[in-house]
Design a protein around this motif. Structure first.
Motif, PDB file in Angstrom:
ATOM      1  N   ARG A 239       0.806  -1.224   0.000  1.00 58.25           N
ATOM      2  CA  ARG A 239       0.000   0.000   0.000  1.00 58.25           C
ATOM      3  C   ARG A 239       0.835   1.269   0.000  1.00 58.25           C
ATOM      4  O   ARG A 239       0.294   2.372   0.166  1.00 58.25           O
ATOM      5  CB  ARG A 239      -0.946   0.007   1.210  1.00 58.25           C
ATOM      6  CG  ARG A 239      -1.937  -1.134   1.265  1.00 58.25           C
ATOM      7  CD  ARG A 239      -2.713  -1.351  -0.039  1.00 58.25           C
ATOM      8  NE  ARG A 239      -3.481  -0.200  -0.457  1.00 58.25           N
ATOM      9  CZ  ARG A 239      -4.768   0.007  -0.142  1.00 58.25           C
ATOM     10  NH1 ARG A 239      -5.411  -0.875   0.619  1.00 58.25           N
ATOM     11  NH2 ARG A 239      -5.399   1.065  -0.591  1.00 58.25           N
ATOM     12  N   ILE A 240       2.142   1.154  -0.195  1.00 52.50           N
ATOM     13  CA  ILE A 240       2.978   2.356  -0.261  1.00 52.50           C
ATOM     14  C   ILE A 240       2.495   3.328  -1.332  1.00 52.50           C
ATOM     15  O   ILE A 240       2.460   4.547  -1.094  1.00 52.50           O
ATOM     16  CB  ILE A 240       4.460   1.975  -0.454  1.00 52.50           C
ATOM     17  CG1 ILE A 240       5.013   1.402   0.848  1.00 52.50           C
ATOM     18  CG2 ILE A 240       5.286   3.183  -0.879  1.00 52.50           C
ATOM     19  CD1 ILE A 240       6.445   0.918   0.749  1.00 52.50           C
ATOM     20  N   PRO A 241       2.111   2.866  -2.540  1.00 51.16           N
ATOM     21  CA  PRO A 241       1.607   3.844  -3.524  1.00 51.16           C
ATOM     22  C   PRO A 241       0.424   4.663  -3.016  1.00 51.16           C
ATOM     23  O   PRO A 241       0.283   5.842  -3.381  1.00 51.16           O
ATOM     24  CB  PRO A 241       1.208   2.952  -4.708  1.00 51.16           C
ATOM     25  CG  PRO A 241       2.105   1.764  -4.606  1.00 51.16           C
ATOM     26  CD  PRO A 241       2.240   1.520  -3.127  1.00 51.16           C
ATOM     27  N   ALA A 242      -0.424   4.082  -2.163  1.00 43.69           N
ATOM     28  CA  ALA A 242      -1.543   4.838  -1.604  1.00 43.69           C
ATOM     29  C   ALA A 242      -1.054   5.933  -0.671  1.00 43.69           C
ATOM     30  O   ALA A 242      -1.602   7.052  -0.655  1.00 43.69           O
ATOM     31  CB  ALA A 242      -2.494   3.897  -0.854  1.00 43.69           C
ATOM     32  N   PHE A 243       0.007   5.656   0.110  1.00 40.57           N
ATOM     33  CA  PHE A 243       0.584   6.684   0.979  1.00 40.57           C
ATOM     34  C   PHE A 243       1.265   7.766   0.134  1.00 40.57           C
ATOM     35  O   PHE A 243       1.200   8.954   0.474  1.00 40.57           O
ATOM     36  CB  PHE A 243       1.580   6.057   1.956  1.00 40.57           C
ATOM     37  CG  PHE A 243       0.947   5.330   3.092  1.00 40.57           C
ATOM     38  CD1 PHE A 243       0.763   5.953   4.323  1.00 40.57           C
ATOM     39  CD2 PHE A 243       0.508   4.018   2.954  1.00 40.57           C
ATOM     40  CE1 PHE A 243       0.171   5.285   5.388  1.00 40.57           C
ATOM     41  CE2 PHE A 243      -0.091   3.338   4.005  1.00 40.57           C
ATOM     42  CZ  PHE A 243      -0.263   3.977   5.224  1.00 40.57           C
ATOM     43  N   VAL A 244       1.914   7.352  -0.951  1.00 33.93           N
ATOM     44  CA  VAL A 244       2.534   8.330  -1.853  1.00 33.93           C
ATOM     45  C   VAL A 244       1.489   9.283  -2.403  1.00 33.93           C
ATOM     46  O   VAL A 244       1.678  10.509  -2.437  1.00 33.93           O
ATOM     47  CB  VAL A 244       3.277   7.602  -2.999  1.00 33.93           C
ATOM     48  CG1 VAL A 244       3.715   8.588  -4.075  1.00 33.93           C
ATOM     49  CG2 VAL A 244       4.482   6.835  -2.457  1.00 33.93           C
TER      50      VAL A 244
ATOM     51  N   ASP B 284       1.127  13.106  -1.344  1.00 33.31           N
ATOM     52  CA  ASP B 284       1.783  13.742  -2.495  1.00 33.31           C
ATOM     53  C   ASP B 284       3.306  13.693  -2.345  1.00 33.31           C
ATOM     54  O   ASP B 284       3.995  14.719  -2.428  1.00 33.31           O
ATOM     55  CB  ASP B 284       1.307  15.185  -2.650  1.00 33.31           C
ATOM     56  CG  ASP B 284       1.701  15.786  -4.001  1.00 33.31           C
ATOM     57  OD1 ASP B 284       1.922  15.002  -4.947  1.00 33.31           O
ATOM     58  OD2 ASP B 284       1.802  17.028  -4.089  1.00 33.31           O
ATOM     59  N   LEU B 285       3.829  12.499  -2.138  1.00 31.45           N
ATOM     60  CA  LEU B 285       5.251  12.321  -1.841  1.00 31.45           C
ATOM     61  C   LEU B 285       6.079  12.258  -3.124  1.00 31.45           C
ATOM     62  O   LEU B 285       5.732  11.547  -4.061  1.00 31.45           O
ATOM     63  CB  LEU B 285       5.471  11.032  -1.044  1.00 31.45           C
ATOM     64  CG  LEU B 285       4.767  10.935   0.314  1.00 31.45           C
ATOM     65  CD1 LEU B 285       4.994   9.548   0.908  1.00 31.45           C
ATOM     66  CD2 LEU B 285       5.277  12.009   1.260  1.00 31.45           C
ATOM     67  N   THR B 286       7.160  13.004  -3.147  1.00 27.44           N
ATOM     68  CA  THR B 286       8.157  12.837  -4.195  1.00 27.44           C
ATOM     69  C   THR B 286       9.040  11.640  -3.839  1.00 27.44           C
ATOM     70  O   THR B 286       8.967  11.097  -2.736  1.00 27.44           O
ATOM     71  CB  THR B 286       9.032  14.091  -4.321  1.00 27.44           C
ATOM     72  OG1 THR B 286       9.744  14.267  -3.077  1.00 27.44           O
ATOM     73  CG2 THR B 286       8.187  15.321  -4.605  1.00 27.44           C
TER      74      THR B 286
ATOM     75  N   TRP C 124      -2.207   8.343  10.930  1.00 29.48           N
ATOM     76  CA  TRP C 124      -1.456   9.592  11.090  1.00 29.48           C
ATOM     77  C   TRP C 124      -1.933  10.622  10.070  1.00 29.48           C
ATOM     78  O   TRP C 124      -2.017  10.340   8.883  1.00 29.48           O
ATOM     79  CB  TRP C 124       0.044   9.331  10.930  1.00 29.48           C
ATOM     80  CG  TRP C 124       0.578   8.310  11.896  1.00 29.48           C
ATOM     81  CD1 TRP C 124       1.167   7.129  11.597  1.00 29.48           C
ATOM     82  CD2 TRP C 124       0.551   8.387  13.330  1.00 29.48           C
ATOM     83  NE1 TRP C 124       1.517   6.443  12.734  1.00 29.48           N
ATOM     84  CE2 TRP C 124       1.148   7.197  13.818  1.00 29.48           C
ATOM     85  CE3 TRP C 124       0.080   9.326  14.244  1.00 29.48           C
ATOM     86  CZ2 TRP C 124       1.287   6.937  15.178  1.00 29.48           C
ATOM     87  CZ3 TRP C 124       0.216   9.054  15.597  1.00 29.48           C
ATOM     88  CH2 TRP C 124       0.810   7.887  16.046  1.00 29.48           C
ATOM     89  N   PRO C 125      -2.254  11.850  10.523  1.00 31.08           N
ATOM     90  CA  PRO C 125      -2.905  12.824   9.632  1.00 31.08           C
ATOM     91  C   PRO C 125      -1.959  13.636   8.764  1.00 31.08           C
ATOM     92  O   PRO C 125      -2.415  14.307   7.829  1.00 31.08           O
ATOM     93  CB  PRO C 125      -3.651  13.735  10.615  1.00 31.08           C
ATOM     94  CG  PRO C 125      -2.814  13.703  11.852  1.00 31.08           C
ATOM     95  CD  PRO C 125      -2.244  12.310  11.925  1.00 31.08           C
ATOM     96  N   ASN C 126      -0.660  13.662   9.080  1.00 28.54           N
ATOM     97  CA  ASN C 126       0.267  14.459   8.278  1.00 28.54           C
ATOM     98  C   ASN C 126       1.612  13.744   8.176  1.00 28.54           C
ATOM     99  O   ASN C 126       1.852  12.732   8.840  1.00 28.54           O
ATOM    100  CB  ASN C 126       0.433  15.870   8.863  1.00 28.54           C
ATOM    101  CG  ASN C 126       0.931  15.852  10.298  1.00 28.54           C
ATOM    102  OD1 ASN C 126       1.977  15.297  10.615  1.00 28.54           O
ATOM    103  ND2 ASN C 126       0.147  16.461  11.198  1.00 28.54           N
TER     104      ASN C 126
END
Length: 376
Positions: A28-33, A37-39, A91-93
């Motif tokens: 599920r890392i792509p969902a966190f990305v 909005d992670l670079t 975690w919200p941020n």
């Protein structure tokens, strides 16, 4: 009907929970990305939080394992690991997520040292090689966890729902199975605060590092690689880590027999060559099919490495098993956790395929260092 109370079953259950939760996270890392909005640079830094927490925990875990027993530590560490896992989607941020990932890494690292030290004790009591079978349970569960990611994405299940359903189900099963009594051999002698490998174990740790960089990259970058390089969908991208883990579990299930037949040195030499071939397939892959073949070869390349180096570390004369395993883990599993951050940094400077080329080079290094695993 009461469940069987076997130390081997208890250790296998803890290995399975450790791998299964990590597989869910990896899938599920792509969902966190997307959510934050992670670079690539920011994702690499977040993965570094996991690494930092684990490296710090290795040191304390080795001492606690030798003082109180690997089973005592293992049951407690795996419970804390489950709680840290369940908190990840809450975690919200980004800043709180970073702290949560550090805790996730710390509990993962403590559970890892404990379960390997306990597995070494059970293996010695059995009087025959069984370490590879424990690591097979880790890989099997990691593959199932990653496969659950494919199902969750296909059903549009958010990470929070996915994590809690998978985590609570796996935790309940582990609690039921990991109940066997065990009398461990412990040491209460004081030792160095930082358990680093010494003497012959340095090269053993470097083999672990070479393998673990690749294994960690598969966990955290396999899905991202397939999405960005081959253009596949997020749901299908989860199949990459599943193919890698499935191959690992098949090889680990027969790994004890393979090691008995050809020996640890020859097995590691062939492992390094398989890992290098897998990276060649990935870098050259025009689509999903050849890429999945590459992941399968990588699974073959890394399958027996950690069972071999854990058994070798626990056999080092004059060093308590917990500290010996913690020392090798500092290099070995440290590579698994620092490796994804390293891959991300190189990818940011060059490209993701070029960063994956490092894994192939480390596979060749692993082959060259294989003689170091001969037991004293």
């Amino acid at each position: 009907m009461p469940l069987p109370r076997s130390p081997r079953l208890a250790v296998a259950a803890i290995f399975a929970l450790n791998g299964g939760l990590f597989g869910v996270w990896a899938s599920r890392i792509p969902a966190f990305v997307r959510r934050f909005d992670l670079t690539e640079e920011r994702l690499a830094l977040l993965l570094l939080c996991i690494a930092g927490g684990a490296i710090l925990a290795f040191q304390a875990a080795g001492r606690l394992s030798d003082r109180h027993g690997a089973d005592w530590l293992g049951r407690r560490a795996i419970a804390l690991y489950l709680l840290a896992f369940l908190a990840l989607p809450l975690w919200p941020n980004v800043w709180l997520l970073a702290a949560g990932l550090a805790l996730f890494g710390a509990t993962y690292g403590a559970a890892d040292v404990a379960m390997n030290a306990w597995a070494a004790e059970v293996e010695r009591a059995a009087g025959r090689p069984i370490m590879s079978s424990f690591h097979a349970m880790y890989s099997l569960a990691a593959g199932l966890g990653a496969g659950s990611g494919w199902i969750a994405v296909a059903l549009s299940a958010p990470p929070g729902l996915h994590f809690w359903v998978a985590g609570l189900a796996a935790g309940a099963a582990t609690a039921a199975l990991a109940t066997a009594p065990w009398t461990a051999t412990t040491s209460v002698e004081d030792g160095p605060a930082i358990a680093l490998p010494r003497g012959p174990l340095i090269l053993v740790g470097l083999i672990g590092f070479a393998s673990a960089v690749g294994e960690g990259a598969m966990a955290d970058w396999s899905a991202v690689f397939l999405v960005e390089v081959t253009g596949t969908t997020e749901a299908r991208a989860a199949l990459g880590f599943a193919a890698f883990s499935t191959t690992m579990v098949v090889l680990r299930l027969v790994g004890d027999r393979v090691l008995a037949r050809i020996g640890a040195v020859a097995a590691l030499r062939l492992s390094g060559l398989a890992a290098a071939a897998g990276i060649a397939c990935l870098v050259a892959a025009p689509g999903l099919g050849l890429a999945l073949a590459g992941y399968a070869l990588l699974g073959m390349g890394f399958a027996v490495v950690f069972p071999v180096i854990v058994t070798r570390a626990a056999a080092e004369p004059g060093v308590p098993a917990g500290r010996a395993i913690a020392g090798v883990a500092t290099l070995g599993y440290g590579g698994m956790l620092f490796g994804p951050a390293l891959i991300g940094g190189i990818a940011a400077l060059t490209s993701l395929p070029a960063a994956f080329g490092l894994i192939g080079a480390l596979g060749l290094l692993m082959s060259a260092l294989a003689p170091a695993v001969r037991r004293p």
